[in-house]
Design an enzyme around this catalytic site. Structure first.
Site, PDB file in Angstrom:
ATOM      1  N   LEU A   2       0.819  -1.204   0.000  1.00  0.00           N
ATOM      2  CA  LEU A   2       0.000   0.000   0.000  1.00  0.00           C
ATOM      3  C   LEU A   2       0.862   1.267   0.000  1.00  0.00           C
ATOM      4  CD1 LEU A   2      -2.717  -1.066   2.608  1.00  0.00           C
ATOM      5  CD2 LEU A   2      -3.009  -0.835   0.136  1.00  0.00           C
ATOM      6  N   GLY A   3       2.051   1.183   0.576  1.00  0.00           N
ATOM      7  CA  GLY A   3       2.917   2.358   0.601  1.00  0.00           C
ATOM      8  C   GLY A   3       4.222   2.050   1.311  1.00  0.00           C
ATOM      9  N   GLY A  28       7.768   4.080   3.257  1.00  0.00           N
ATOM     10  CA  GLY A  28       8.283   5.310   3.821  1.00  0.00           C
ATOM     11  C   GLY A  28       9.611   5.069   4.504  1.00  0.00           C
ATOM     12  N   GLY A  29      10.099   6.088   5.194  1.00  0.00           N
ATOM     13  CA  GLY A  29      11.386   5.969   5.842  1.00  0.00           C
ATOM     14  C   GLY A  29      11.400   4.957   6.976  1.00  0.00           C
ATOM     15  N   MET A  30      10.238   4.702   7.585  1.00  0.00           N
ATOM     16  CA  MET A  30      10.169   3.768   8.702  1.00  0.00           C
ATOM     17  C   MET A  30       9.903   2.332   8.266  1.00  0.00           C
ATOM     18  SD  MET A  30      10.631   5.253  11.687  1.00  0.00           S
ATOM     19  CE  MET A  30       9.666   4.443  12.952  1.00  0.00           C
ATOM     20  N   VAL A  73       3.787  -0.503   4.375  1.00  0.00           N
ATOM     21  CA  VAL A  73       2.437  -0.907   4.754  1.00  0.00           C
ATOM     22  C   VAL A  73       1.903  -1.828   3.658  1.00  0.00           C
ATOM     23  CG1 VAL A  73       0.097  -0.157   5.338  1.00  0.00           C
ATOM     24  CG2 VAL A  73       2.062   1.267   5.977  1.00  0.00           C
ATOM     25  N   ASP A  82       1.800  15.634  12.421  1.00  0.00           N
ATOM     26  CA  ASP A  82       1.931  15.367  10.974  1.00  0.00           C
ATOM     27  C   ASP A  82       0.560  15.220  10.328  1.00  0.00           C
ATOM     28  OD1 ASP A  82       3.350  15.136   8.644  1.00  0.00           O
ATOM     29  OD2 ASP A  82       3.735  12.982   8.847  1.00  0.00           O
TER      30      ASP A  82
END
Length: 451
Positions: A13-14, A16-18, A21, A141
């Site tokens: 789904l996506g 990121g830096g962490m 998902v 955020d």
């Protein structure tokens, strides 16, 4: 990687830096969920260190899992796979960012929302933040892509990876910015520890401004000088407080801001009544006039249209809206059936009452044929070009006085056209754009047949 713990992975789904998902399925019950796996980038590890990253990940899961509110995402499971922690949340097919059409070029123009819908979204956002703030948590955020939207238009705040609890101190690099450009409050960019609940309210103000205008507010110019929003000046004082540079000049709490928003909306509705009385109800937004030789009949056979070719194939603009609109003259042609002489199509007057996955939408149409709905057995899911004959431009000014041509119990409607083997195309009937949705996403079905 095909599974994490007991969860079977269906796609990404996506990222990121962490970490990432995933869309996943719970065994036996078949429920579709979103699974967030900690897989930090080298840059994130270099900035924060592994211990700080893992602690932040656990804190995010605990904060979301420990709160219950209609406008906060639910976290209901936590575990580790191959030494990597993960947590599991409800899955939704849309975010506020995808509805607005926001991209990585945040400053670019986005889609606008009708005023009442934008007010409703902002009110839900403030309700969820009020719960976070009551628990002593500042999100830090808030932005459209961190707000998920259910098929019943309920907002769910997510991604508390940058949040802080009361009394916490920022322990990252001194020059690291916390939050997202354009949405973060000035004091948060200068000093993350200085961000309190009023920083989140600033981000709500930016988000609400974008929902109404399709633009980001210009620094120092907070008036809603957009003629497209009828009587929009009633929100000017609201934005002056929401977007004030100094936190002391903003609303003191999410509840106070929500009450002011409700007052503005009531004033807007009152002003709109006067506008519509003056111009006469039933005014229409611009429409494409029927050509002398008649408009071309939309394609009726389903097709596989990839995401990279879809805008050209469907005739869409940069925000995935029709480059031109059909006249849309629908008339009753039978019990529960509406006809459009220009397109040669007949539509079931009501869409399916509940949003369903794409396979279930096809089954719904099969049920109409089995019952010979309207005296016919050739109902089908519409193609994207057929759905586009129902789309209308977003309301502007006096266009708010126009009555909808087709009432929708739900907003998004499936097409018969596929985007790939796991997703199909759909249309947002209220905002007038085409979008891709995974087969499992809850979307409504509306049947069509050729006259």
């Amino acid at each position: 990687m095909r599974s994490i713990g007991k969860y079977r992975l269906l796609g990404v789904l996506g990222r990121g830096g962490m970490g990432a998902v995933f869309r996943a399925r719970i065994p036996v019950v078949g429920r579709i969920v979103a699974l967030k796996l900690l897989r930090p980038s080298e840059l994130t590890l270099g900035l924060w260190g592994r211990e700080r990253v893992e602690r932040s990940f656990r804190e995010e899961a605990a904060r979301l899992g420990g709160l219950r509110h209609p406008n906060l995402i639910d976290v209901f499971d936590y575990g580790e796979a191959d030494g990597r922690p993960y947590f599991v949340m409800d899955h939704y097919g849309e975010s506020l960012g995808s509805i607005l059409g926001e991209t990585y070029r945040v400053e670019a123009k986005s889609r606008r929302l009708p005023v009442s819908r934008a007010v409703g979204y902002a009110g839900q956002l403030l309700s969820g933040l009020a719960r976070l703030h009551h628990a002593g948590i500042v999100h830090r955020d808030i932005k459209p892509f961190n707000v998920l939207v259910t098929d019943r238009d309920v907002l769910k705040i997510t991604d508390l990876g940058l949040s802080k609890a009361r009394g916490e101190r920022f322990d990252g690099p001194a020059n690291l910015k916390v939050g997202s450009p354009y949405y973060a409050a000035p004091e948060q960019e200068d000093d993350p520890d200085a961000a309190d609940a009023r920083a989140d309210l600033f981000a709500v103000g930016v988000t609400f401004f974008r929902m109404l205008t399709g633009m980001l507010p210009e620094p120092g110019t907070m008036a809603l000088a957009d003629a497209a929003v009828a009587a929009g000046e009633v929100f000017d004082a609201f934005f002056a407080r929401s977007l004030a540079v100094s936190p002391g000049d903003r609303f003191g709490s999410a509840r106070e801001m929500a009450a002011a928003l409700a007052e503005c909306h009531a004033a807007w509705l009152s002003r709109l009544t006067g506008v519509c009385t003056g111009v006469g109800a039933g005014l229409g937004a611009p429409r494409l006039a029927a050509a002398a030789g008649g408009l071309p009949r939309p394609r009726r056979q389903p097709a596989m249209v990839g995401a990279h070719e879809a805008r050209d194939a469907f005739g869409l603009d940069g925000l995935w809206r029709p480059a031109a609109y059909w006249p849309g003259r629908l008339e009753a042609v039978g019990a529960g059936v509406l006809g459009d002489a220009d397109s040669g199509l007949c539509w079931a007057g009501e869409a399916a009452p509940y949003a369903v996955g794409w396979p279930e939408a096809a089954a719904y149409v099969d049920g109409l044929n089995a019952a010979a709905f309207g005296g016919h057995t050739d109902w089908r899911l519409p193609t994207v070009p057929e759905l586009m004959t129902l789309l209308r431009p977003e309301p502007t000014g006096e266009g708010y006085c126009q009555s909808p041509a087709l009432r929708q119990p739900v907003r998004r409607v499936w097409s018969a056209d596929r985007a790939n083997y796991a997703a199909a195309w759909a249309a947002d009937m209220e905002l007038g754009y085409v979008t891709k949705a995974d087969d499992c996403c809850p979307v409504a079905a509306r049947a069509v047949r050729s006259a």
